[in-house]
Design an enzyme around this catalytic site. Structure first.
Site, PDB file in Angstrom:
ATOM      1  CB  SER A  63      -0.955  -0.004   1.198  1.00  0.00           C
ATOM      2  OG  SER A  63      -1.907  -1.036   1.063  1.00  0.00           O
ATOM      3  CG  ASP A 154       3.871  -8.299   4.361  1.00  0.00           C
ATOM      4  OD1 ASP A 154       2.724  -8.192   3.893  1.00  0.00           O
ATOM      5  OD2 ASP A 154       4.384  -7.453   5.099  1.00  0.00           O
ATOM      6  NE  ARG A 189      -1.940  -0.004   9.005  1.00  0.00           N
ATOM      7  CZ  ARG A 189      -1.773  -0.435   7.773  1.00  0.00           C
ATOM      8  NH1 ARG A 189      -0.647  -0.178   7.131  1.00  0.00           N
ATOM      9  NH2 ARG A 189      -2.709  -1.136   7.168  1.00  0.00           N
ATOM     10  NE  ARG A 254       3.706   0.108   4.721  1.00  0.00           N
ATOM     11  CZ  ARG A 254       2.719  -0.586   4.191  1.00  0.00           C
ATOM     12  NH1 ARG A 254       2.991  -1.461   3.238  1.00  0.00           N
ATOM     13  NH2 ARG A 254       1.488  -0.431   4.605  1.00  0.00           N
ATOM     14  CG  ASP A 256       2.447   1.934   7.414  1.00  0.00           C
ATOM     15  OD1 ASP A 256       3.559   1.404   7.240  1.00  0.00           O
ATOM     16  OD2 ASP A 256       1.392   1.457   6.945  1.00  0.00           O
ATOM     17  CG  HIS A 438      -1.458  -4.248  -2.791  1.00  0.00           C
ATOM     18  ND1 HIS A 438      -2.163  -5.210  -2.090  1.00  0.00           N
ATOM     19  CD2 HIS A 438      -1.339  -3.190  -1.941  1.00  0.00           C
ATOM     20  CE1 HIS A 438      -2.447  -4.754  -0.878  1.00  0.00           C
ATOM     21  NE2 HIS A 438      -1.973  -3.524  -0.760  1.00  0.00           N
TER      22      HIS A 438
END
EC number: 5.4.2.12
Length: 506
Positions: A63, A154, A189, A254, A256, A438
């Protein structure tokens, strides 16, 4: 022709396309609006992975990458590839911020604490980056303790044992694993501070489950019924916590899901939970910039690149009004990431964040906050905005749980919202692009293991034009082509920095 108003970009997060129906939540769900649009409106597909979004070949998108490319209107080289290249070429070991960090820790006689994702998922971090950093720091004579964040989201849900074994075997003398923590705890998050506290208590104070070694920690968690994402914070061996003079290096590239844990570990004046006494860190380093607030107490190995004339900036420069809407889980993506890493809204940019539901996992509430998002989206469509960007989080967030039926329910809820939006756009005389950043929930079973598939995919995503020019067709493309397409619909010129091409063909 008169430009339609508003022009809406509707991002169905994690909504990919796959021909096979088996374990395909998108295909199996009852989605009459999406099906009707695909049958009656100009449509094509977009590539969301690899070099087309600035990632290494074969690397799935995510994202952050997706929204950055969408907003930039050009392919943006992402941090994963840049760090990979630096390690390969040897420049990583000479990185000025890393060298300064090592010098500070060494001067205080401290230990370097390294926190990183122990998988090759490549979305938030990468095991090879962690190994490379350990090698560089240990070679300088500074002891290293690793806080291993297990993934299972992931990558396959029970793959951490192999990754932890790989890490343990790669450790040089003077390096050890101090904690093993599932990302559920360490990478929140959504201000679930009870989770974050559990993770920081393990890192700062050596409090949590105990295990003799990291491999045993993963095995014990599995025996408790915890897959990799949910491994309870576990303290390894004789680790007792962080001390004054120690340094901390976060290897997440990343932002976030790194912000909350880093705030708990070091942000001055932090009061979201009781951290206990925190050490006087000699150095506090991040692989990338996490926010302007974090920049006040951290240094950065790879500062973010400046992306000029993003979609939002360009629309604002023409005196037009825009609206961004998403629920908490995807709010940073339609604001911070879509604006090229800028925290502050553009002139004339309004925002609304629906609060994501407070549940342990989103399969328990697959509708999430989509009804609230839809309510405010329909309202905004009638309020005279020129551009509206909305993100529906459900297909991605529920897809990550691996629960097929819940993912189907998520798609159905989003389709209901999409139907409302299409009708509102029609009544307003606007136009809409429907797409995804995605894939995810179109593949809910791992074809190799037969178990749940919880990661993103490299499948194409749809792009649909609703209410566009008569006779228009869409060509296949990539995410960087969306901003030029929106600008064409709005009747605006394309800034020279945008190298994407409009998807509309007359």
């Amino acid at each position: 022709m008169t430009a339609p108003k508003p022009v809406v970009l509707c991002i169905l997060d994690g909504w990919g396309l796959r021909a096979e129906r088996e374990a395909n939540a998108v295909a199996l769900a009852n989605t009459p609006t999406f099906d009707r649009l695909m049958a009656t409106c100009p449509n094509a597909t977009l590539i969301t992975h690899g070099p087309d979004v600035g990632l290494p070949r074969g690397q799935m998108g995510n994202s952050e990458v997706g929204h950055t490319n969408i907003g930039a209107g050009r392919v943006v080289a992402m941090d994963l590839g840049a760090i990979d290249l630096a390690i390969e070429e040897g420049t990583f070991a000479r990185n000025p911020a890393l060298c300064d960090f090592i010098a500070k820790v060494k001067a205080k006689g401290g230990t370097a604490h390294l926190m990183g994702v122990v998988s090759d998922g490549g979305v938030h971090g990468h095991i090879q980056h962690l190994i490379a950093a350990v090698e560089v720091i240990a070679a300088s004579g500074v002891p290293v303790v690793i806080h291993a964040i297990t993934d299972g989201r992931d990558v396959a849900p029970t793959s951490a044992g192999g990754f932890v074994q790989q890490l343990a075997e790669a450790l040089p003398a003077g390096a050890s694993i101090g904690t093993v923590i599932g990302r559920y705890w360490a990478m929140d998050r959504d201000k679930r501070w009870d989770r974050v506290k559990r993770a920081s208590d393990a890192m700062l104070h050596g409090q949590g489950e105990r295990a003799a070694d990291a491999v045993a920690a993963v095995a014990a968690a599995l025996a408790r019924g915890e897959t990799d994402e949910f491994i309870a914070p576990t303290v390894i061996g004789s680790y007792t916590g962080a001390m004054d003079g120690d340094g901390f290096f976060c290897l997440n590239f990343r932002a976030d899901r790194a912000r909350e844990i880093l705030a708990g570990l070091a942000q001055p004046g932090f009061d979201a939970y009781d951290t206990g006494r925190r050490p006087d860190w000699s150095g506090f380093l991040g692989m990338v910039d996490y926010s302007t607030e974090h920049d006040r107490f951290m240094t950065t190995a790879y500062p973010k690149q400046v992306i000029r004339n993003t979609l939002g900036e360009w629309v604002a420069s023409h005196g037009l009004r825009q609206f961004r809407i998403a629920e908490t889980e995807k709010y940073p993506h339609v604001t911070f990431f879509l604006n090229g890493g800028k925290e502050v809204p553009e002139a004339g940019e309004d925002r609304y964040m629906a609060n994501s539901p407070k549940v342990a996992t989103y399969d328990l509430k697959p509708e999430m906050s989509a009804p609230d998002v839809s309510d405010h989206l329909v309202q905004a469509i009638g309020e005279g905005y020129d551009l509206i960007v909305v993100n529906y989080a459900n297909p991605d967030m529920v897809g990550h749980t691996g629960d097929l039926r819940a993912a189907m329910a998520a798609c159905e809820e989003v389709d209901r919202g999409l139907g409302r939006a299409v009708e509102a756009v029609r009544q307003a005389g606007g136009a809409m692009i429907v797409t995804a950043d995605h894939g995810n929930c179109e593949t809910m079973i791992d074809p190799e293991t037969g178990g749940p598939h919880t990661a993103h995919t490299t499948n194409p995503v749809p792009v649909i034009l609703v209410g566009g020019p008569a006779g228009a067709r869409l060509r296949a493309g990539r995410l960087a082509d969306l901003a030029p397409t929106l600008l064409e619909l709005m009747g605006l010129p394309q800034p020279e920095e945008m190298t994407g091409r409009s998807l509309i063909e007359a």
